[in-house]
Structure formats: C-alpha cells, structure tokens
Design a protein around this motif. Sequence first.
Motif, PDB file in Angstrom:
ATOM      1  N   SER B 186     -29.586  -6.236 -31.890  1.00 28.70           N
ATOM      2  CA  SER B 186     -29.823  -7.434 -31.271  1.00 28.70           C
ATOM      3  C   SER B 186     -30.580  -8.628 -32.383  1.00 28.70           C
ATOM      4  O   SER B 186     -30.188  -9.511 -32.197  1.00 28.70           O
ATOM      5  N   LEU B 187     -31.378  -7.980 -33.233  1.00 29.86           N
ATOM      6  CA  LEU B 187     -31.771  -8.902 -34.319  1.00 29.86           C
ATOM      7  C   LEU B 187     -30.585  -9.376 -35.033  1.00 29.86           C
ATOM      8  O   LEU B 187     -30.448 -10.563 -35.729  1.00 29.86           O
ATOM      9  N   ASN B 188     -29.731  -8.567 -35.287  1.00 27.08           N
ATOM     10  CA  ASN B 188     -28.323  -8.886 -36.155  1.00 27.08           C
ATOM     11  C   ASN B 188     -27.555 -10.085 -35.586  1.00 27.08           C
ATOM     12  O   ASN B 188     -26.765 -10.673 -36.088  1.00 27.08           O
ATOM     13  N   VAL B 189     -27.683  -9.915 -34.130  1.00 24.12           N
ATOM     14  CA  VAL B 189     -26.997 -11.104 -33.440  1.00 24.12           C
ATOM     15  C   VAL B 189     -27.402 -12.488 -33.825  1.00 24.12           C
ATOM     16  O   VAL B 189     -26.828 -13.560 -34.254  1.00 24.12           O
ATOM     17  N   TYR B 190     -28.796 -12.529 -34.003  1.00 24.62           N
ATOM     18  CA  TYR B 190     -29.595 -13.776 -34.363  1.00 24.62           C
ATOM     19  C   TYR B 190     -29.277 -14.022 -36.060  1.00 24.62           C
ATOM     20  O   TYR B 190     -29.163 -15.144 -36.538  1.00 24.62           O
ATOM     21  N   TYR B 191     -29.639 -13.237 -36.643  1.00 23.00           N
ATOM     22  CA  TYR B 191     -29.702 -13.245 -38.049  1.00 23.00           C
ATOM     23  C   TYR B 191     -28.670 -12.158 -38.731  1.00 23.00           C
ATOM     24  O   TYR B 191     -29.299 -10.837 -38.706  1.00 23.00           O
ATOM     25  N   ARG B 192     -27.579 -12.608 -39.454  1.00 22.63           N
ATOM     26  CA  ARG B 192     -26.941 -11.469 -39.911  1.00 22.63           C
ATOM     27  C   ARG B 192     -27.420 -10.933 -41.129  1.00 22.63           C
ATOM     28  O   ARG B 192     -26.769  -9.868 -41.587  1.00 22.63           O
ATOM     29  N   ASP B 193     -28.605 -11.345 -41.587  1.00 24.07           N
ATOM     30  CA  ASP B 193     -29.216 -10.838 -42.796  1.00 24.07           C
ATOM     31  C   ASP B 193     -29.576  -9.426 -42.453  1.00 24.07           C
ATOM     32  O   ASP B 193     -29.515  -8.711 -43.431  1.00 24.07           O
ATOM     33  N   PHE B 194     -29.891  -9.066 -41.285  1.00 22.54           N
ATOM     34  CA  PHE B 194     -30.031  -7.736 -41.030  1.00 22.54           C
ATOM     35  C   PHE B 194     -28.787  -6.611 -41.305  1.00 22.54           C
ATOM     36  O   PHE B 194     -29.019  -5.473 -41.592  1.00 22.54           O
ATOM     37  N   THR B 195     -27.687  -7.222 -41.350  1.00 21.12           N
ATOM     38  CA  THR B 195     -26.675  -6.261 -41.623  1.00 21.12           C
ATOM     39  C   THR B 195     -26.746  -5.660 -43.375  1.00 21.12           C
ATOM     40  O   THR B 195     -26.287  -4.695 -43.436  1.00 21.12           O
ATOM     41  N   TYR B 196     -27.377  -6.685 -44.006  1.00 24.71           N
ATOM     42  CA  TYR B 196     -27.813  -6.469 -45.374  1.00 24.71           C
ATOM     43  C   TYR B 196     -28.847  -5.728 -45.573  1.00 24.71           C
ATOM     44  O   TYR B 196     -28.949  -5.026 -46.620  1.00 24.71           O
ATOM     45  N   VAL B 197     -29.581  -5.762 -44.694  1.00 25.24           N
ATOM     46  CA  VAL B 197     -31.138  -5.199 -44.844  1.00 25.24           C
ATOM     47  C   VAL B 197     -30.872  -3.690 -44.545  1.00 25.24           C
ATOM     48  O   VAL B 197     -31.564  -2.824 -45.190  1.00 25.24           O
ATOM     49  N   LEU B 198     -30.203  -3.463 -43.478  1.00 24.06           N
ATOM     50  CA  LEU B 198     -30.188  -2.172 -42.941  1.00 24.06           C
ATOM     51  C   LEU B 198     -29.774  -1.051 -43.884  1.00 24.06           C
ATOM     52  O   LEU B 198     -30.535  -0.046 -43.807  1.00 24.06           O
ATOM     53  N   PRO B 199     -28.982  -1.000 -44.815  1.00 20.27           N
ATOM     54  CA  PRO B 199     -28.684   0.256 -45.873  1.00 20.27           C
ATOM     55  C   PRO B 199     -29.843   0.254 -46.505  1.00 20.27           C
ATOM     56  O   PRO B 199     -30.175   1.727 -46.881  1.00 20.27           O
ATOM     57  N   PHE B 200     -30.621  -0.750 -46.880  1.00 20.13           N
ATOM     58  CA  PHE B 200     -31.761  -0.180 -47.676  1.00 20.13           C
ATOM     59  C   PHE B 200     -32.907   0.167 -46.859  1.00 20.13           C
ATOM     60  O   PHE B 200     -33.511   1.058 -47.203  1.00 20.13           O
ATOM     61  N   VAL B 201     -32.975  -0.204 -45.597  1.00 21.29           N
ATOM     62  CA  VAL B 201     -33.724   0.528 -44.631  1.00 21.29           C
ATOM     63  C   VAL B 201     -33.690   1.912 -44.481  1.00 21.29           C
ATOM     64  O   VAL B 201     -34.274   2.826 -44.614  1.00 21.29           O
ATOM     65  N   VAL B 202     -32.370   2.097 -44.387  1.00 17.63           N
ATOM     66  CA  VAL B 202     -31.958   3.625 -43.945  1.00 17.63           C
ATOM     67  C   VAL B 202     -32.193   4.326 -45.622  1.00 17.63           C
ATOM     68  O   VAL B 202     -32.887   5.509 -45.440  1.00 17.63           O
ATOM     69  N   GLN B 203     -32.130   3.875 -46.497  1.00 17.92           N
ATOM     70  CA  GLN B 203     -32.193   4.502 -47.817  1.00 17.92           C
ATOM     71  C   GLN B 203     -33.812   4.798 -48.121  1.00 17.92           C
ATOM     72  O   GLN B 203     -34.191   5.865 -48.154  1.00 17.92           O
ATOM     73  N   ILE B 204     -34.619   3.661 -47.926  1.00 12.38           N
ATOM     74  CA  ILE B 204     -36.059   4.059 -48.112  1.00 12.38           C
ATOM     75  C   ILE B 204     -36.488   5.037 -46.935  1.00 12.38           C
ATOM     76  O   ILE B 204     -37.303   5.988 -47.215  1.00 12.38           O
ATOM     77  N   TRP B 205     -35.905   4.886 -45.841  1.00 11.72           N
ATOM     78  CA  TRP B 205     -36.461   5.892 -44.675  1.00 11.72           C
ATOM     79  C   TRP B 205     -36.149   7.212 -44.957  1.00 11.72           C
ATOM     80  O   TRP B 205     -36.806   8.153 -44.728  1.00 11.72           O
ATOM     81  N   MET B 206     -34.904   7.256 -45.642  1.00 13.89           N
ATOM     82  CA  MET B 206     -34.647   8.707 -45.983  1.00 13.89           C
ATOM     83  C   MET B 206     -35.623   9.261 -46.986  1.00 13.89           C
ATOM     84  O   MET B 206     -36.068  10.294 -47.026  1.00 13.89           O
ATOM     85  N   TYR B 207     -35.822   8.373 -48.001  1.00 18.15           N
ATOM     86  CA  TYR B 207     -36.851   8.990 -49.082  1.00 18.15           C
ATOM     87  C   TYR B 207     -38.381   9.406 -48.348  1.00 18.15           C
ATOM     88  O   TYR B 207     -39.006  10.158 -49.001  1.00 18.15           O
ATOM     89  N   ALA B 208     -38.546   8.594 -47.328  1.00 10.48           N
ATOM     90  CA  ALA B 208     -39.784   8.785 -46.899  1.00 10.48           C
ATOM     91  C   ALA B 208     -39.687   9.922 -45.620  1.00 10.48           C
ATOM     92  O   ALA B 208     -40.843  10.117 -45.040  1.00 10.48           O
ATOM     93  N   SER B 209     -38.692  10.578 -45.439  1.00  7.78           N
ATOM     94  CA  SER B 209     -38.520  11.655 -44.720  1.00  7.78           C
ATOM     95  C   SER B 209     -38.398  13.054 -45.254  1.00  7.78           C
ATOM     96  O   SER B 209     -37.805  12.959 -46.514  1.00  7.78           O
ATOM     97  N   PRO B 210     -38.894  14.238 -44.815  1.00  4.14           N
ATOM     98  CA  PRO B 210     -38.690  15.451 -45.849  1.00  4.14           C
ATOM     99  C   PRO B 210     -37.428  15.991 -45.698  1.00  4.14           C
ATOM    100  O   PRO B 210     -37.128  17.104 -44.973  1.00  4.14           O
ATOM    101  N   LEU B 211     -36.379  15.425 -46.552  1.00  2.16           N
ATOM    102  CA  LEU B 211     -35.151  15.786 -46.368  1.00  2.16           C
ATOM    103  C   LEU B 211     -34.926  16.881 -47.549  1.00  2.16           C
ATOM    104  O   LEU B 211     -34.444  17.845 -47.547  1.00  2.16           O
ATOM    105  N   ALA B 212     -34.977  16.083 -48.576  1.00  4.30           N
ATOM    106  CA  ALA B 212     -34.637  16.743 -50.078  1.00  4.30           C
ATOM    107  C   ALA B 212     -35.806  17.751 -50.274  1.00  4.30           C
ATOM    108  O   ALA B 212     -35.852  18.573 -51.138  1.00  4.30           O
ATOM    109  N   TYR B 213     -36.951  17.330 -49.576  1.00  8.46           N
ATOM    110  CA  TYR B 213     -38.341  18.177 -50.102  1.00  8.46           C
ATOM    111  C   TYR B 213     -38.950  18.597 -48.786  1.00  8.46           C
ATOM    112  O   TYR B 213     -38.553  18.172 -47.605  1.00  8.46           O
TER     113      TYR B 213
END
Lengths: 418, 282
Positions: B186-213
């Motif tokens: 829903s935020l992306n409808v207002y600001y397409r910026d979130f399309t570009y933010v999203l991959p980074f959010v996913v990446q950071i979130w991944m490192y902050a989660s106990p996947l590789a460790y």
Amino acid sequence: MSTYTIRVENISKKYNIRPTTEKGWRRNQRILSDDLSNIFRILQNQVEQNKTVKFWALTDVSFEANPGDVIGIIGRNGAGKSTLLKILSRVTKPTSGRAIINGRVGSLLEVGTGFHSELTGRENIFISGAIIGMSRDEIKKKFDEIVEFSGVREFLDTPVKRFSSGMEVRLAFSVAAHLEPEVLLVDEVLAVGDASFQQKSLEKIIGVSKNGGTVLFVSHNMTAMSAICNKGLVLKNGKVAFPVAPINEAIDYYQNIDGKQHNVQPLLPAAKENSGPITITEFTLLDQNNFRTDNLTNGMPARFKISFENSHRLPLTKTLLTILIKTPAGDVIANLNRPLAISSSNNLDPKGTVYCNIKKLSILPGNIRISLLLDYESKTIVNIEEAYVGEIDQGSHLLDKQDHFPQGWIDIENDWTN
Amino acid sequence: MINKVHPKAIVRQTIIEPETDSIGSSLKELWTFRELLLILSEREVSLRYRQTFLGVTWVVIQPLLTSVIFTIIFGKLMKAPSDNVAYEIFTFAGLLSWNLFSQSLQRAGISLTKDIRLITKIFFPRIIIPLASTLSTLIDFAVSLIILFILMPFYKTPFLLNLLIIPILLVFNVLLAAGVGIIFASLNVYYRDFTYVLPFVVQIWMYASPLAYSAKLIPQNWSWVYNINPIVGIINGFRWAVFGNSAFPTSSLIYSAISSIVIFFVSLVIFNRLERSFADVI
C-alpha cells in the motif's frame, strides 16, 4: 420496494492535480522527496500553499435510473463521464454525496482487465470472469457460450500473446458480455471487432435492459448512442447540463447548444489518455503561412502540426499516428495516418514534430471533430478523442456556385457537361 | 441476454458513500470474493515459470541452490556454528520459513503497482492482490517441505513428533509475511520509492535472521534486541521442529506469534485507510 435501480444524490468528486514541471501535470501522484521537502518547508514556516490545484471532476450530480433504462452519458472529454462511472463501479470514492444501486453491478470500464498475455485464452476466460465478478461455476456453465461468442475456439489453448489484438479484445469482451448484471456500466468499449461482432455486443447490452436491468453507457459515438439508448444525460464540466431525458433530446441539446462553439482543446501532455511512453505534446492547425489558426476552410489547404515526446526512445518506425476527422456524431469521415518516423535516421529521437499537409480540404462546411490516435506495435497508446472541435468554414468556390446549403460531408470535385 | 433476472432473487443493494468502509464490512466483502483470491493465486503460480526451460523444476532448484551457497560460504569457509547438525540441512530448515516470508514480501510488495488496471478499471477488494501473492508462495513452501523430508534420512535426522507444530508455525509465518507485504504494497502505491527500498529491506532482514548461523551465536545479554525481529522465533521454531536438539524456544516464539498477529491487523488497518484513494493516486 423502491422502483429505481440507480439513484445518485449530489455526487461530487475532487482531484488534486499538481504541476510537476511547467510542461507536465500529474494527477495526484506523489513523490517522496517532494513530500519530505514540504515537511521541511512547513518546519521552516515556509509553507508553500496551493502547490496542488483542486479540480472538481464532478459537482453535485444527481439523477435516477429505472429498470429497463439504457441511459447514454453524453459530454466532452473531461465532462466527468468516466469519473461518474468510476464512482458507480466503486473504483474510486466520491468526495461527497452518495449513490444507491439496487442489483448486481457489472462494470466494463475497459475490455480485458486482468488479461495476461502469457496465459492461454482458456485461463484468461476464468481469471477475467472472476475479476468482473463471476463465480467459477458460473464461468464453467457459460464457457461454451463465451467461446462461441468470441469466435476464437481454435486458439483456446494458445497464449494470448500470440493472438491478434482483435482476437484478444473479442475474447475479453465475450467474457464481459456474459456477466448478466442487473446494472451495467459501460465505458466506450464498443469499438471492438468487426461490424457483426459490434452488433452482437450491442444486442448483449440491450439485453440487460430487456430483462429489467439498467445500463449506463458512455460513448462519443452519437450514432451508437441513439441506436441503443432510450434516455440521455448531458454532463458539462462536471455538472449536469441537461437532466435525464429521451435520447434524441439529449443529443440535440449536446450537438446544437453545447457543441456550437469553436473549441480548440488545450492539450495537457499528461492528461489521462495521453500518458504512455510516447506523448503528444502539441496539436495545432496552421494556415498557408504557417501561422496558428482555429479555422479550417472547405476547398483550401490545411496543415496540422503534431509534436511528440518519446522519453523512452522507442523505435518510432513501429508507431502509427492517425488523424481521424469525424462528424459530430462520431462517424469517421477521413483517416490520415503515418508512422512518426519513416526512415531510420530519426527513429529513436526523444522528441519531434510531424506535419500533415492537406492539399485541399474536401470536406463540406459543417461541424467536425478531430481525434488523434497513436499506436505502438499495433496497440493504441494515445487516444485523444477531441483534439479539435470546430467548424469547417464555407470556402469561396462554394460561395461562387451559390450553393445554398450543402448536404453531406464529402466535397467531390466535379463539373457538368451537356 | 437469454437468462432471466429472477424476480424473487434477493436484490443486492450497494451504497456508495465518501466515508471509508469499516474493517468489518471490508472483511465481509473479502469473504464474498474468496474465490477470486484463489484464482488470482493460481494465476500467479502458473505465470511464474511460464516460458522457462526448467519450468516448475525451479521451485525445487531455488531453495536447494540457496542452501548450497550458504553451506559453501558460511558453513565451509566461515565455519558458522550450526547447532551440531549438518550445515546443509540446518540452513535448509531455516530457509523454509525465510523463503516463504521473503518471497511473499517481495511479490506482495510490488503487487498493486504491477497491474494498475486492476485498480483503476474494476472494483474488488484490492487486498486480494497482495494476499494472492502471499498465498502463491505456499506452493514453494510445500515443495521445500517435501524436499526437506527427503533430505532428512540422508543426514540421519529422525522424524520427530515435534514436526507436528509446523502447521501452527506456518500460520504465524503467513500472517507475518502477508502483514509486512500488505504494508509495503500500500505504501508503494503512494511512493514508488518502496519498490527500490524493498530489496534492501529483505537483504538486511535476512542477515538479521538466524539463517546462515545459529541464533545461539548472539550473546545472551543482546538476545532481546535480536529477538525483536519477529521471524527469529518462527525460524527457531522450525529448527526445533526438525532437529529437536535444543529447548523449545518458548519466549521468542510467543513473541513472534503475538507480533505476527499484531502486524497483520495493523496492515489491515493501514490498507483500509489508504485503499480509498488508490485509484486516484496510482
């Protein structure tokens, strides 16, 4: 129980338009950096008010429709016809007022919403049917009928991307035509397929009213309007200019009272029908001396200047620009077209101008409209219905002949002998 | 049309008003359109691997490949701890939950802006669009789960009764994925910026989660900060279900469950608020 099917009470709709550059207007779109910098301005007490322009697409529109009515919504581009249908189909909310609809609503604001080019015809029938509000069982039951209607049975299991664009819209329309709603909202979707397919489609639409339903119908084609509608409602600048009345009275009002003005529409580059990858930025009539004019004269040369912007640098040889000269009723008198680029030398230009030179305007005096269409790879990406609305003036060669009142549209050069 | 409108049919009345619909009536409407939710999820699944050479095989390849990469980089090269379980299957069990979350987030986040005509030309409860994206990732989850079961004997991992908790974990996993996805959509409808933010959010979130460790790598006195991430408890839950070699992660799981529910309901409220002007803004 109440008798009406649609009751619209004082509906108004406001849009905020904000200029982004001096060239372009963007309807309601926002950019994060803009809004953030606004916050800074507010913090620094430099509030820049009125950056957005308020635009009332509809003001205080009220009317009622009864079972069996087919009401044509008539008006110029920007009169609010589409906004009205969007509100009634619940795509957008009104700013004020309210509407009550009794019965199952089907809206056809566009043909083929939800169609996906990678999916087969069969898959698309189910998806598109579900999107417009049919249940899976309902679609299964009507599947054969839909396929029959569309006439594309052999291609059912082919991805739609291999369809011709005509086949695709025919299939899409066939799904929509089998929705069987009690209230049908149709926006200019009839220009689909050949004459016999259009005839079938019209019959489907009329069928809704024969079964006690109600149809609201938006089109620029007055011939189609008078053929299928029994009533008409004229909108002008978002207001009701002529309340619901028998269709002929409404069309009469529109053509004779509302339409009797010279009117060169200002072209906003980002107007909703002109916001594709290639935009038409200018459409001007020029006289013999290349000065801008508002007049067209029968029997005289005419020149149209069309400027465009191609921000994505698409190959212009794949485009087709079409100028349609139409009667006020929407019937096409002449069709002039060519690609925006003929050779490869200016094929990828980011912008450019083309001129259409008419040696002699062989159209008899009277009211006309000019529409502009721009196709890219056979898909229409720009459709400016009323690029010019005005009159063709009496040329001198007709005056000489003392021809009192020419009938018809085409001026054929002729001479008579004994 | 040949069909008759049944005279006795119940007349459906629609009232169109400027006010935002209540969440209750929105949910009721969602229920009447539930079939469309399924059809759109199906559409997303069947579209995903069209015109690919390997087709549906990608559903199998993707999680396996990720787990191989993780094993080589984090397991073999960096020697990250894996709770005394073979690293390959340790990370695969974590990825089960993470992939569901991240794929759903990435797909749902851009779902509304992908086909604008669905918003501007027709009406149906739009929340169906991001929800369909989330549901469509359940197929990948199911396939991954089967792969896990096939791999387990090879890594001498017995099938424990703990596995029965997976459906419950899945519910919270889906609620969390849908909730975050709906907010981004829903935020992306207002600001397409979130399309570009999203991959980074996913990446950071991944490192902050106990996947590789293993989450046990986090020092005890910092673990409360680490556990703010609501997916941590769910991933720990999955590991407990598969390996059962540690204590049941009670507190982090309860926290995850509650925050998943809260995030989902917050996302419904946000969506409901913003939805009314979607067609005007998009």
